[in-house]
Design an enzyme around this catalytic site. Structure first.
Site, PDB file in Angstrom:
ATOM      1  N   GLY A 118       1.027  -1.212   0.329  1.00 43.90           N
ATOM      2  CA  GLY A 118      -0.021   0.364   0.076  1.00 43.90           C
ATOM      3  C   GLY A 118       1.007   0.800   0.464  1.00 43.90           C
ATOM      4  O   GLY A 118       1.545   1.169  -0.311  1.00 43.90           O
ATOM      5  N   LEU A 119       0.556   1.656   0.223  1.00 39.75           N
ATOM      6  CA  LEU A 119       1.492   3.337   0.281  1.00 39.75           C
ATOM      7  C   LEU A 119       2.432   3.571   1.334  1.00 39.75           C
ATOM      8  O   LEU A 119       3.502   4.351   0.476  1.00 39.75           O
ATOM      9  CB  LEU A 119      -0.179   4.853   1.264  1.00 39.75           C
ATOM     10  CG  LEU A 119      -0.623   5.047   0.190  1.00 39.75           C
ATOM     11  CD1 LEU A 119      -0.986   6.319   1.036  1.00 39.75           C
ATOM     12  CD2 LEU A 119      -0.262   5.981  -0.784  1.00 39.75           C
ATOM     13  N   ALA A 120       2.132   2.996   2.710  1.00 41.77           N
ATOM     14  CA  ALA A 120       3.961   2.882   2.914  1.00 41.77           C
ATOM     15  C   ALA A 120       5.045   1.476   2.223  1.00 41.77           C
ATOM     16  O   ALA A 120       5.937   1.645   2.178  1.00 41.77           O
ATOM     17  CB  ALA A 120       3.168   2.611   4.615  1.00 41.77           C
ATOM     18  N   ARG A 178     -15.896  13.115  14.321  1.00 44.71           N
ATOM     19  CA  ARG A 178     -16.266  12.381  14.200  1.00 44.71           C
ATOM     20  C   ARG A 178     -16.597  10.842  15.008  1.00 44.71           C
ATOM     21  O   ARG A 178     -18.003  10.974  15.103  1.00 44.71           O
ATOM     22  CB  ARG A 178     -15.560  11.351  13.260  1.00 44.71           C
ATOM     23  CG  ARG A 178     -14.908  11.449  12.255  1.00 44.71           C
ATOM     24  CD  ARG A 178     -13.874  10.600  11.166  1.00 44.71           C
ATOM     25  NE  ARG A 178     -13.475  11.525   9.977  1.00 44.71           N
ATOM     26  CZ  ARG A 178     -12.598  10.731   9.542  1.00 44.71           C
ATOM     27  NH1 ARG A 178     -11.167   9.729   9.287  1.00 44.71           N
ATOM     28  NH2 ARG A 178     -12.197  11.664   8.326  1.00 44.71           N
TER      29      ARG A 178
END
Lengths: 248, 637, 227
Positions: free
Chosen positions: B42-44, B330
């Site tokens: 993923g991004l990491a 949230r």
């Protein structure tokens, strides 16, 4: 809601495979994949092997799900398989579910195919060569909004492969066109645009995809509406690159 | 064992710069002698794999997906924060740092968060250079929008698909290194164990998801970039494949697990429509800018929303929080929705939803204006529910979205196992007890592009370049353990399917360790999970064999880990006798029902040490020291 | 492999060849059609016969003829290569497919319409070109020069062999289908696509696809009706 599903079952890559009928009774509020989940639970309870199919995010963005439903990639409405809901079918309908069919997408099992050809095409040149840390300030090079938007439209491709599945020639040109376009449009991508077009097309051909005959089926079935302009640009970029690059 | 976070000494703003100078370096010619295993793309993972390969290390990257580009980072919608101050509205590195620490309810490390804010600006530069098509103004410069928890516009975005575009940027950088031969990519390959040699992480055991082959991979360091564990709740906004297995197996080998009970519940999701539901879909929080949240005043009111007169509606957020109204954070919005549903005032078939009504906004601004703002979200809602939100109010309900907890790491992102690192959502580090919007993408990329390339050298510089061969006893042993556990799963041949167990676990977690928790419930949950675990290992039904593509087997081994994790989450929630961020303990609230932190006793990171199967885990505390920000109670009244 | 062969044998290169030869052949259709219209002149076929004579003897025309034959040959050969490649790209088809949901019949059946046009072409050459060159046809004399009476040949063939006339008309419908997709498609392949001009190109394509085959079909229809 009662349905007859005709689902492609194939134990492994070398198995011949066949369509198998399943009668299901489902809640019409289910999504298409939830219907398959439900069937799989029942199969498991009966001790039969569940149907293997690819899926992940179930929100239409990861591009993993890929079923050929009733003669069309991702089924009767223009969306990804995971976003298709059973209310688009009617009582008593018979639904044929097949894997993507293309030499370059060999079946792995049941409805799962191997789409690594797409990765290899990207590896051939679908990037801008910039090492981490060497980038100039993000606002150093302005990009007109219209160009950025157009690049985004191409970059929105989710690499599901519906274009290949829909094309009568199993051509990957819409995918490749989108990959080439998103870089060719922005100034950062210009430096490598020739070599990129040459290498990506060479890899696309080596993978064994068919050639485009401009039927437009790919774009018509694309869940993220990648346009045919991308193929025109691909042609232009490739021909231009071949005529003017230094690569003999 | 004493936890050492290794946060550098000195003034906040100089910590990272000083630290970078003090870190040992690996000679450029020597880098090619080191193999680095990156699990998850993923991004990491993708950013780390690409950056390390660019430096000259040999990278082996693993993903259980068919392509690195499928990782769930791709689904992030909103944007990515960066302290660029392009809008001239008073943003700065310090302000981003401050907002993030405050937003995390003061349960994150100052040093880490400051570094995150510091490198945020480099991330945007890097992504733009990769060709990421961020939104732009007509003049051609980058556009920004504002996001929850901040009073400046610092969020960069690419329509509602920022995660996709950032991931494709990292994926392209990674693909380039695959072509260069510096990254060897293993797709459809799942990590099932960490291999330890002489107390260090030296490799992993994987299963080839197509052939079932158990494989051994040796390396000098292992990076776990495997995302969050929200799927412990069964229903969440996570992708179906998201799992804790890699992190959990590392935990069992000695990596401490940090703050496991900190989970984020997102208020605006499409509610569950039935038992068959497999996944929850998030809709952008921005909807609350114009939508009004309400339920009927009377419990069990089954009238259609249009038929309920104004006087019989309860706009409960506006009523309880007159100044913030529908725009409370949230956690507050989520919790209040739960309360009204618990009172029997929920709406829809399942009674587990509240209305988000746009009628007033449409009356005020016209349908055209609303459609221009939220058209795509309205379409998405209609696609999924079959209802037209222009005509009838949307139904929404909170859903599990992100897990702030994860493997404990020090300032260098190293877990308590030498040579084993955790990046992105898989670690616990930067968000404290609550993550602000548009910060997850920032953290994943910060870790991968700008932190690990520096910090890993410090470790490798002290490690001999000699490779450990996969014939080493440690590999054989770990391999055998993995094979045995698979055999065990396949041999049980019980009567209950894996999904049934997962759903049961999810229900326990949601009911007792979800939006609102109390000691009694948590204790009960602990016993329930224990019982479920016993039953699982006696009665789970896993069909087929190992030597094939077997999705049930994959799921079974993930659910087994989720059950163990669930137990730890409950344990963690139970020990934290305070309310903070996403962790709300009913016993600890103010008179008007707001979260009540206990900074004197709980300003620490809970890091849990695995002690063996069915043994209670040992709690280690890392005290959080706040030298720069003043701890205050949040108020949205 | 040199860059030229590499380019021309790539999928895009072959498409390029198809597009260029295709557009070239369209230009031939125009020349052919405009010449044919001379038969409608009320001069007893004189202009048409003179034109036929010119077309079969002038040096420049012979050169163009060779280029045209090459154009046909390359267009047809490349289509075979591409079709084979495209078939190989999907060795196993779908059990059930609904292509009409996403594309037009014309666009998917270029091979079929093209093949039928090719069969027609051979027949057409046999009927007129071969007969004119090697057959036994009457002659006429204009101002002391003898000409083969091509106008007479055309008239008698179409009037006496009515089934051939009908076949001609049917094939012109298929040629229309072929052009309907082919013309616009060629521009797409050449990478010429623009918001402003593509709609125009598509309209021109449709006009050509209707008018050119209709023009050709006018001859058999006219002679059938004047039988």
């Amino acid at each position: 809601m009662k349905l007859t599903l005709k689902i492609w079952r194939q134990k492994h890559a070398n198995d011949k495979g066949k369509l198998v009928d399943y009668n299901v009774d489902i809640n019409p509020e289910m999504s298409f994949l939830e219907m398959l989940d439900d069937l799989n639970e029942k199969l498991a309870e009966r001790g039969e092997e569940p149907i293997a199919f690819d899926h992940d995010c179930r929100e239409g963005i990861c591009g993993t799900c890929n079923l050929y439903i009733n003669g069309r990639p991702h089924g009767p409405i223009r969306t990804t398989t995971c976003q298709l809901h059973m209310r688009h079918f009617h009582e008593g309908e018979s639904i044929v579910i097949e894997p993507w069919r293309a030499r370059s997408f060999p079946v792995v099992k049941d409805l799962i195919v191997d789409r690594s050809a797409f990765d290899r095409i990207v590896q051939a040149g679908g990037y801008i060569s910039v090492n981490t840390g060497s980038a100039p300030d993000a606002n150093e090079i302005p990009i007109p909004k219209q160009i950025a938007d157009e690049a985004f439209n191409s970059a929105a491709c989710i690499a599901c492969g519906a274009c290949v599945a829909a094309c009568k020639n199993a051509s990957a040109m819409l995918f490749v066109g989108a990959q080439i376009s998103k870089f060719a449009l922005v100034p950062q991508g210009k430096a490598e645009k020739k070599i990129r077009a040459e290498k990506m097309v060479a890899q696309m051909d080596a993978e064994g995809f068919g050639a485009c005959t401009n039927t437009g089926a790919c774009s018509a079935e694309c869940p993220v509406e990648i346009s045919m302009t991308n193929i025109a640009r691909l042609n232009r970029e490739y021909i231009g690159a071949k005529l003017t690059s230094d690569n003999v | 064992m004493k936890l050492d976070a290794k946060i550098p000494e000195g003034p906040l703003a100089e910590k990272w710069t000083k630290h970078k100078f003090n870190l040992k370096l690996v000679n450029p010619a020597n880098k090619r002698k080191y193999d680095i295993i990156v699990v998850g793309t993923g991004l990491a993972g993708a950013s780390a794999a690409a950056s390390l390969a660019e430096l000259g290390y040999n990278v082996k990257a693993f993903t259980f997906h068919d392509s690195p580009r499928r990782a769930h980072s791709i689904a992030a919608q909103g944007g990515i924060n960066a302290a660029k101050n392009y809008q001239n509205d008073g943003d700065s590195v310090y302000r981003l740092f401050y907002d993030t620490v405050k937003g995390g309810d003061y349960r994150a490390r100052e040093g880490n968060v400051y570094r995150l804010a510091e490198v945020s600006v480099n991330i945007i530069d890097q992504c733009v250079a990769q060709g990421v098509p961020f939104a732009r103004e007509y003049g051609g410069l980058l556009a920004n929008r504002s996001f929850g928890g901040a009073q400046v516009s610092r969020t960069f975005y690419a329509r509602g698909q920022t995660g996709q575009q950032l991931l494709l940027g990292a994926y392209s950088a990674m693909s380039r290194q695959v072509a260069n031969g510096k990254i060897k990519l293993y797709t459809r390959t799942e990590m099932l164990d960490l291999v330890m040699v002489d107390g260090r992480a030296r490799g992993i055991i994987t299963r080839n998801l197509i052939t079932g082959q158990i494989e051994k991979h040796s390396g000098h360091a292992v990076l776990l970039c495997t995302g969050g564990y929200g799927n412990v709740f069964y229903l969440s906004t996570n992708a179906m494949g998201c799992n804790v297995t890699a992190a959990w197996r590392a935990h069992k080998k000695g990596a401490f697990f940090g703050n496991p009970c900190f989970t984020q519940i997102h208020p605006t999701c499409i509610p569950v429509s039935g038992e068959y539901q497999s996944k929850l879909t998030l809709m952008s929080e921005s909807l609350r800018n114009d939508g009004r949240v309400w339920v009927p005043k009377k419990a069990g009111d089954t009238r259609k929303p249009e038929d309920i007169p104004e006087a019989e509606r309860d706009y409960f957020l506006e009523r309880r929080y007159p100044s913030f109204g529908n725009l409370v954070p949230r956690d507050v919005a989520s919790r209040n929705a739960k309360y009204v549903c618990d009172e029997g005032r929920g709406v829809g078939n399942t009674k587990m939803a509240v209305y988000l009504d746009f009628a007033d906004a449409i009356k005020r601004d016209s349908e055209k204006v609303i459609s221009a703002k939220y058209g795509n979200l309205f379409d998405m809602y209609e696609k999924i529910t079959g209802e037209n939100p222009y005509k009838t109010p949307m139904r929404i309900y909170p859903a599990v979205h992100y897990t702030m907890g994860g493997l404990w790491v020090d300032y260098n992102l190293m877990t308590t196992i030498p040579g084993c690192y955790a990046l992105g959502e898989a670690n616990f580090s930067d968000h404290g007890a609550n993550r602000l919007g548009a910060s997850a993408l920032m953290q994943g990329l910060a870790d991968g592009y700008f932190v690990i390339p520096y910090t890993i050298g410090d470790y490798l510089a002290t490690l001999p370049a000699a490779k450990v061969d996969t014939t080493h006893a440690a590999f054989t042993e770990a391999e055998k353990a993995v094979i045995d556990s698979i055999k065990r799963l396949l041999s049980i041949n019980g009567t209950k399917t894996v999904d049934q167990f997962h759903k049961e676990l999810g229900k326990i977690m949601w009911d007792y360790c979800g939006m609102s928790r109390h000691a009694e419930g948590l204790k009960g949950a602990k016993a329930k999970i224990r019982a479920l675990k016993e039953e699982f290992w006696q009665n789970v039904k896993v069909l087929g064999v190992n030597e094939e593509l077997n999705q049930t087997l994959e799921k079974a081994s993930r659910v087994a880990d989720f059950i163990e994790l669930g137990e730890l989450m409950v344990e963690d929630a139970l020990q934290r006798n305070e309310s903070c961020g996403g962790h709300f303990r009913e016993e600890f609230q103010t008179e008007d029902g707001e979260a009540k932190r206990d900074d004197a006793n709980y300003a620490y990171v809970a890091a849990w040490e695995y002690k063996g199967y069915n043994q209670p885990e040992e709690l280690h505390k890392e005290d959080l020291i706040f030298e720069n920000v003043k701890l205050t109670q949040r108020s949205y009244k | 492999m040199s860059w030229i062969t590499q380019t021309l044998t790539s999928t895009i290169g072959r498409k390029l060849v198809m597009a260029l030869t295709g557009l070239f052949l369209v230009s031939f259709l125009f020349v052919h059609l405009s010449g044919n219209f001379l038969i409608f002149r009320a001069d007893g076929g004189r202009a048409f016969n003179e034109y036929s004579q010119f077309m079969s003897s002038a040096g420049i025309v012979r050169v163009l003829e060779i280029i045209m034959v090459l154009g046909f040959a390359i267009h047809i050969y490349t289509s075979f290569v591409l079709t084979r490649r495209n078939q190989k790209a999907r060795p196993q088809g779908y059990a059930f497919s609904q292509p009409s949901a996403n594309s037009s019949w014309f666009s998917r059946n270029m091979g079929l319409s093209g093949s039928l046009v090719l069969i027609f072409l051979l027949l057409h050459l046999r009927t007129f070109w071969y007969t004119y060159k090697f057959g036994d046809i009457p002659t006429v004399t204009y101002e002391g020069t003898e000409y083969k009476d091509m106008a007479y040949l055309v008239k008698t063939v179409f009037q006496q062999e009515w089934w051939l006339s009908i076949f001609y008309v049917i094939i012109m419908v298929l040629l229309s289908f072929h052009l309907m997709h082919g013309f616009g498609s060629a521009f797409q392949t050449l990478g010429i696509r623009h918001k402003k001009y593509t709609p125009l190109i598509e309209k021109i394509g449709i006009a050509i696809a209707i008018l050119v085959p209709a023009g050709f079909a006018a001859f058999p229809i006219y002679f059938l009706l004047t039988r």
